[in-house]
Structure formats: structure tokens, C-alpha cells
Scaffold this motif. Sequence first.
Motif, PDB file in Angstrom:
ATOM      1  N   VAL A 134      54.708 147.845 112.372  1.00  0.00           N
ATOM      2  CA  VAL A 134      55.989 147.735 113.057  1.00  0.00           C
ATOM      3  C   VAL A 134      56.104 146.315 113.579  1.00  0.00           C
ATOM      4  O   VAL A 134      55.165 145.781 114.174  1.00  0.00           O
ATOM      5  CB  VAL A 134      56.091 148.737 114.227  1.00  0.00           C
ATOM      6  CG1 VAL A 134      57.367 148.532 115.008  1.00  0.00           C
ATOM      7  CG2 VAL A 134      56.015 150.161 113.689  1.00  0.00           C
ATOM      8  N   VAL A 135      57.252 145.716 113.347  1.00  0.00           N
ATOM      9  CA  VAL A 135      57.540 144.378 113.840  1.00  0.00           C
ATOM     10  C   VAL A 135      58.624 144.509 114.900  1.00  0.00           C
ATOM     11  O   VAL A 135      59.711 145.015 114.623  1.00  0.00           O
ATOM     12  CB  VAL A 135      58.013 143.449 112.703  1.00  0.00           C
ATOM     13  CG1 VAL A 135      58.329 142.060 113.234  1.00  0.00           C
ATOM     14  CG2 VAL A 135      56.970 143.384 111.588  1.00  0.00           C
ATOM     15  N   VAL A 136      58.298 144.066 116.117  1.00  0.00           N
ATOM     16  CA  VAL A 136      59.241 144.135 117.227  1.00  0.00           C
ATOM     17  C   VAL A 136      59.609 142.708 117.620  1.00  0.00           C
ATOM     18  O   VAL A 136      58.729 141.899 117.941  1.00  0.00           O
ATOM     19  CB  VAL A 136      58.639 144.893 118.433  1.00  0.00           C
ATOM     20  CG1 VAL A 136      59.639 144.919 119.588  1.00  0.00           C
ATOM     21  CG2 VAL A 136      58.241 146.299 118.031  1.00  0.00           C
ATOM     22  N   VAL A 137      60.898 142.436 117.603  1.00  0.00           N
ATOM     23  CA  VAL A 137      61.394 141.107 117.945  1.00  0.00           C
ATOM     24  C   VAL A 137      61.957 141.155 119.361  1.00  0.00           C
ATOM     25  O   VAL A 137      62.755 142.030 119.694  1.00  0.00           O
ATOM     26  CB  VAL A 137      62.490 140.659 116.951  1.00  0.00           C
ATOM     27  CG1 VAL A 137      62.990 139.261 117.287  1.00  0.00           C
ATOM     28  CG2 VAL A 137      61.969 140.728 115.521  1.00  0.00           C
ATOM     29  N   ASP A 138      61.511 140.204 120.170  1.00  0.00           N
ATOM     30  CA  ASP A 138      61.985 140.089 121.555  1.00  0.00           C
ATOM     31  C   ASP A 138      62.234 138.616 121.834  1.00  0.00           C
ATOM     32  O   ASP A 138      61.325 137.884 122.245  1.00  0.00           O
ATOM     33  CB  ASP A 138      60.947 140.659 122.523  1.00  0.00           C
ATOM     34  CG  ASP A 138      61.423 140.648 123.971  1.00  0.00           C
ATOM     35  OD1 ASP A 138      62.629 140.417 124.211  1.00  0.00           O
ATOM     36  OD2 ASP A 138      60.585 140.865 124.866  1.00  0.00           O
ATOM     37  N   GLY A 139      63.449 138.192 121.543  1.00  0.00           N
ATOM     38  CA  GLY A 139      63.792 136.781 121.737  1.00  0.00           C
ATOM     39  C   GLY A 139      62.998 135.898 120.803  1.00  0.00           C
ATOM     40  O   GLY A 139      63.076 136.036 119.588  1.00  0.00           O
ATOM     41  N   VAL A 140      62.186 134.992 121.371  1.00  0.00           N
ATOM     42  CA  VAL A 140      61.404 134.058 120.551  1.00  0.00           C
ATOM     43  C   VAL A 140      60.067 134.646 120.117  1.00  0.00           C
ATOM     44  O   VAL A 140      59.312 134.000 119.396  1.00  0.00           O
ATOM     45  CB  VAL A 140      61.166 132.711 121.274  1.00  0.00           C
ATOM     46  CG1 VAL A 140      62.480 132.010 121.560  1.00  0.00           C
ATOM     47  CG2 VAL A 140      60.350 132.896 122.532  1.00  0.00           C
ATOM     48  N   GLU A 141      59.764 135.867 120.541  1.00  0.00           N
ATOM     49  CA  GLU A 141      58.493 136.483 120.174  1.00  0.00           C
ATOM     50  C   GLU A 141      58.674 137.541 119.097  1.00  0.00           C
ATOM     51  O   GLU A 141      59.596 138.359 119.158  1.00  0.00           O
ATOM     52  CB  GLU A 141      57.810 137.105 121.393  1.00  0.00           C
ATOM     53  CG  GLU A 141      57.292 136.073 122.364  1.00  0.00           C
ATOM     54  CD  GLU A 141      56.387 136.655 123.423  1.00  0.00           C
ATOM     55  OE1 GLU A 141      55.696 135.850 124.070  1.00  0.00           O
ATOM     56  OE2 GLU A 141      56.355 137.890 123.609  1.00  0.00           O
ATOM     57  N   ILE A 142      57.757 137.491 118.137  1.00  0.00           N
ATOM     58  CA  ILE A 142      57.697 138.497 117.081  1.00  0.00           C
ATOM     59  C   ILE A 142      56.336 139.141 117.181  1.00  0.00           C
ATOM     60  O   ILE A 142      55.307 138.470 117.069  1.00  0.00           O
ATOM     61  CB  ILE A 142      57.921 137.866 115.695  1.00  0.00           C
ATOM     62  CG1 ILE A 142      59.334 137.276 115.611  1.00  0.00           C
ATOM     63  CG2 ILE A 142      57.679 138.892 114.590  1.00  0.00           C
ATOM     64  CD1 ILE A 142      59.650 136.573 114.311  1.00  0.00           C
ATOM     65  N   ALA A 143      56.319 140.466 117.429  1.00  0.00           N
ATOM     66  CA  ALA A 143      55.074 141.208 117.607  1.00  0.00           C
ATOM     67  C   ALA A 143      54.859 142.126 116.412  1.00  0.00           C
ATOM     68  O   ALA A 143      55.784 142.816 115.978  1.00  0.00           O
ATOM     69  CB  ALA A 143      55.113 142.010 118.901  1.00  0.00           C
ATOM     70  N   VAL A 144      53.639 142.138 115.897  1.00  0.00           N
ATOM     71  CA  VAL A 144      53.277 142.966 114.751  1.00  0.00           C
ATOM     72  C   VAL A 144      52.145 143.887 115.181  1.00  0.00           C
ATOM     73  O   VAL A 144      51.132 143.432 115.716  1.00  0.00           O
ATOM     74  CB  VAL A 144      52.799 142.095 113.565  1.00  0.00           C
ATOM     75  CG1 VAL A 144      52.460 142.969 112.360  1.00  0.00           C
ATOM     76  CG2 VAL A 144      53.839 141.033 113.201  1.00  0.00           C
ATOM     77  N   SER A 145      52.321 145.197 114.935  1.00  0.00           N
ATOM     78  CA  SER A 145      51.261 146.129 115.287  1.00  0.00           C
ATOM     79  C   SER A 145      51.252 147.295 114.295  1.00  0.00           C
ATOM     80  O   SER A 145      52.272 147.584 113.685  1.00  0.00           O
ATOM     81  CB  SER A 145      51.445 146.645 116.720  1.00  0.00           C
ATOM     82  OG  SER A 145      52.655 147.329 116.840  1.00  0.00           O
ATOM     83  N   PRO A 146      50.113 147.904 114.114  1.00  0.00           N
ATOM     84  CA  PRO A 146      48.853 147.620 114.778  1.00  0.00           C
ATOM     85  C   PRO A 146      48.085 146.499 114.073  1.00  0.00           C
ATOM     86  O   PRO A 146      48.248 146.273 112.877  1.00  0.00           O
ATOM     87  CB  PRO A 146      48.084 148.931 114.674  1.00  0.00           C
ATOM     88  CG  PRO A 146      48.557 149.522 113.372  1.00  0.00           C
ATOM     89  CD  PRO A 146      50.010 149.111 113.261  1.00  0.00           C
ATOM     90  N   ILE A 147      47.251 145.826 114.811  1.00  0.00           N
ATOM     91  CA  ILE A 147      46.288 144.872 114.282  1.00  0.00           C
ATOM     92  C   ILE A 147      44.914 145.483 114.522  1.00  0.00           C
ATOM     93  O   ILE A 147      44.564 145.774 115.669  1.00  0.00           O
ATOM     94  CB  ILE A 147      46.400 143.493 114.976  1.00  0.00           C
ATOM     95  CG1 ILE A 147      47.791 142.897 114.797  1.00  0.00           C
ATOM     96  CG2 ILE A 147      45.303 142.543 114.491  1.00  0.00           C
ATOM     97  CD1 ILE A 147      48.164 142.568 113.357  1.00  0.00           C
ATOM     98  N   THR A 148      44.181 145.709 113.466  1.00  0.00           N
ATOM     99  CA  THR A 148      42.860 146.312 113.610  1.00  0.00           C
ATOM    100  C   THR A 148      41.869 145.269 114.129  1.00  0.00           C
ATOM    101  O   THR A 148      42.069 144.063 113.914  1.00  0.00           O
ATOM    102  CB  THR A 148      42.355 146.873 112.266  1.00  0.00           C
ATOM    103  OG1 THR A 148      42.179 145.782 111.352  1.00  0.00           O
ATOM    104  CG2 THR A 148      43.327 147.895 111.694  1.00  0.00           C
ATOM    105  N   PRO A 149      40.822 145.704 114.808  1.00  0.00           N
ATOM    106  CA  PRO A 149      39.810 144.748 115.285  1.00  0.00           C
ATOM    107  C   PRO A 149      39.216 143.901 114.150  1.00  0.00           C
ATOM    108  O   PRO A 149      38.977 142.708 114.341  1.00  0.00           O
ATOM    109  CB  PRO A 149      38.744 145.640 115.924  1.00  0.00           C
ATOM    110  CG  PRO A 149      39.485 146.871 116.342  1.00  0.00           C
ATOM    111  CD  PRO A 149      40.534 147.076 115.279  1.00  0.00           C
ATOM    112  N   ALA A 150      39.029 144.496 112.987  1.00  0.00           N
ATOM    113  CA  ALA A 150      38.467 143.751 111.861  1.00  0.00           C
ATOM    114  C   ALA A 150      39.442 142.722 111.301  1.00  0.00           C
ATOM    115  O   ALA A 150      39.034 141.666 110.818  1.00  0.00           O
ATOM    116  CB  ALA A 150      38.044 144.715 110.759  1.00  0.00           C
ATOM    117  N   SER A 151      40.745 143.020 111.372  1.00  0.00           N
ATOM    118  CA  SER A 151      41.720 142.093 110.788  1.00  0.00           C
ATOM    119  C   SER A 151      42.166 141.003 111.761  1.00  0.00           C
ATOM    120  O   SER A 151      42.698 139.976 111.327  1.00  0.00           O
ATOM    121  CB  SER A 151      42.937 142.859 110.277  1.00  0.00           C
ATOM    122  OG  SER A 151      43.694 143.405 111.342  1.00  0.00           O
TER     123      SER A 151
END
Length: 191
Positions: A134-151
Motif C-alpha cells: 500500500v502506498v499512502v501519499v501525505d503531501g510531500v511524503e510517500i509511504a510504502v508498507s509493509p517493508i519486511t525486516p529483510a528487505s
Amino acid sequence: MSDDASFAQLVSLACHDVRTPLATVHGFAKTLERTIELDAPADKYVEMIGLASTEMAELLDTLSVAARIESGRYDPAIRSIDTLELAQHAQERLDGVGVRGEGTTIETDVEAVDRAVTSLVRCALRHGGLDEVVVVVDGVEIAVSPITPASAPVVLGDDLRDLRAAVAVRVIRALGGDVRVDDETLVARLG
């Protein structure tokens, strides 16, 4: 000139020189697709050659930008784009990407940052062994989740197993932004 700068210039020169024969391969593949009715499986082979040559050109562009950044010769072409649009481009190019949120207009190197955002999302999928992010956009920030510990180290470019992601982080930082992993979320702040 330092050895690092000299090597970066050598890489830039190599990227430039490889583009000419690559353009020939790509051009003839597209010409064959348009002008000749090929039987199976030859039609698929020509299509694959065209797609692979496009991907190689994108990889050369990525490597060339990295070399310019490393040598201090990165001169970005600044234009306007909405951050939500950047996330949506990644969604269009990749399978398994959901996008939501609200963007804002930024001034940046649109081509390089567009490739960077897609590269980070692709890396999260590939190196996380995930079917969806899931990519969540909040103004100038783009957040991608989930990120696994290994990746996480791969996505951040600390573990050099993904050229595109490593260069994406460098591009975003060279343009005044930042990339970090908070818990299981990659956060890219663009400029």
C-alpha cells in the motif's frame, strides 16, 4: 580528479555509448512488430526483445544518474508534479500496488523521481516477497508498507542488491529529500 569521480565519468561514458546499439535493437524490434506478421513463437520473441531493450534503456538512465550524482555533476531538470501522481504512476507500472492519500505539487526532477518512486515500490514487492503493498501519499511524503525486516536494508540502498532502489535513494537525497524506514513502512520525503 579523484578515482571515484573518474570512475563515475567512465560509467557515464559507457551508458552513453551503449545507448546507440541499444536504440538500434529497440528500433528494429518495433519495426518488425509493426511491419511483419510473425507466427508464434517468433511474434512473442520480438515483443520480448522490444520490452527488454526498453528496460535496458531505463537501467542505463538509472546508472547514468547515479554516476552524475556520485561525480557531483547532477544537474536536475526541475519541473512541477503532484506527489499523488508519482504514486499513481508506480501503481500503473506494477501489479499489487494500492494507492491512497492526498498529494501536493512539488518542484523536482520529474523523470528521475518518477523512476525513483516506482523503483522503491518495486523493490519493496520483490525483496519483501510480497504480492501487495500500500502506498499512502501525505503531501510531500510517500509511504510504502509493509517493508519486511529483510528487505529494509535493500530498499534503503544499504544492502546493494537492487540497483534501482539504491539509485532511487541517492536521487531523492540529492534533491533535498530523505528516505527512511519506520517500523514496517518506507517513508520517502520528496524535497
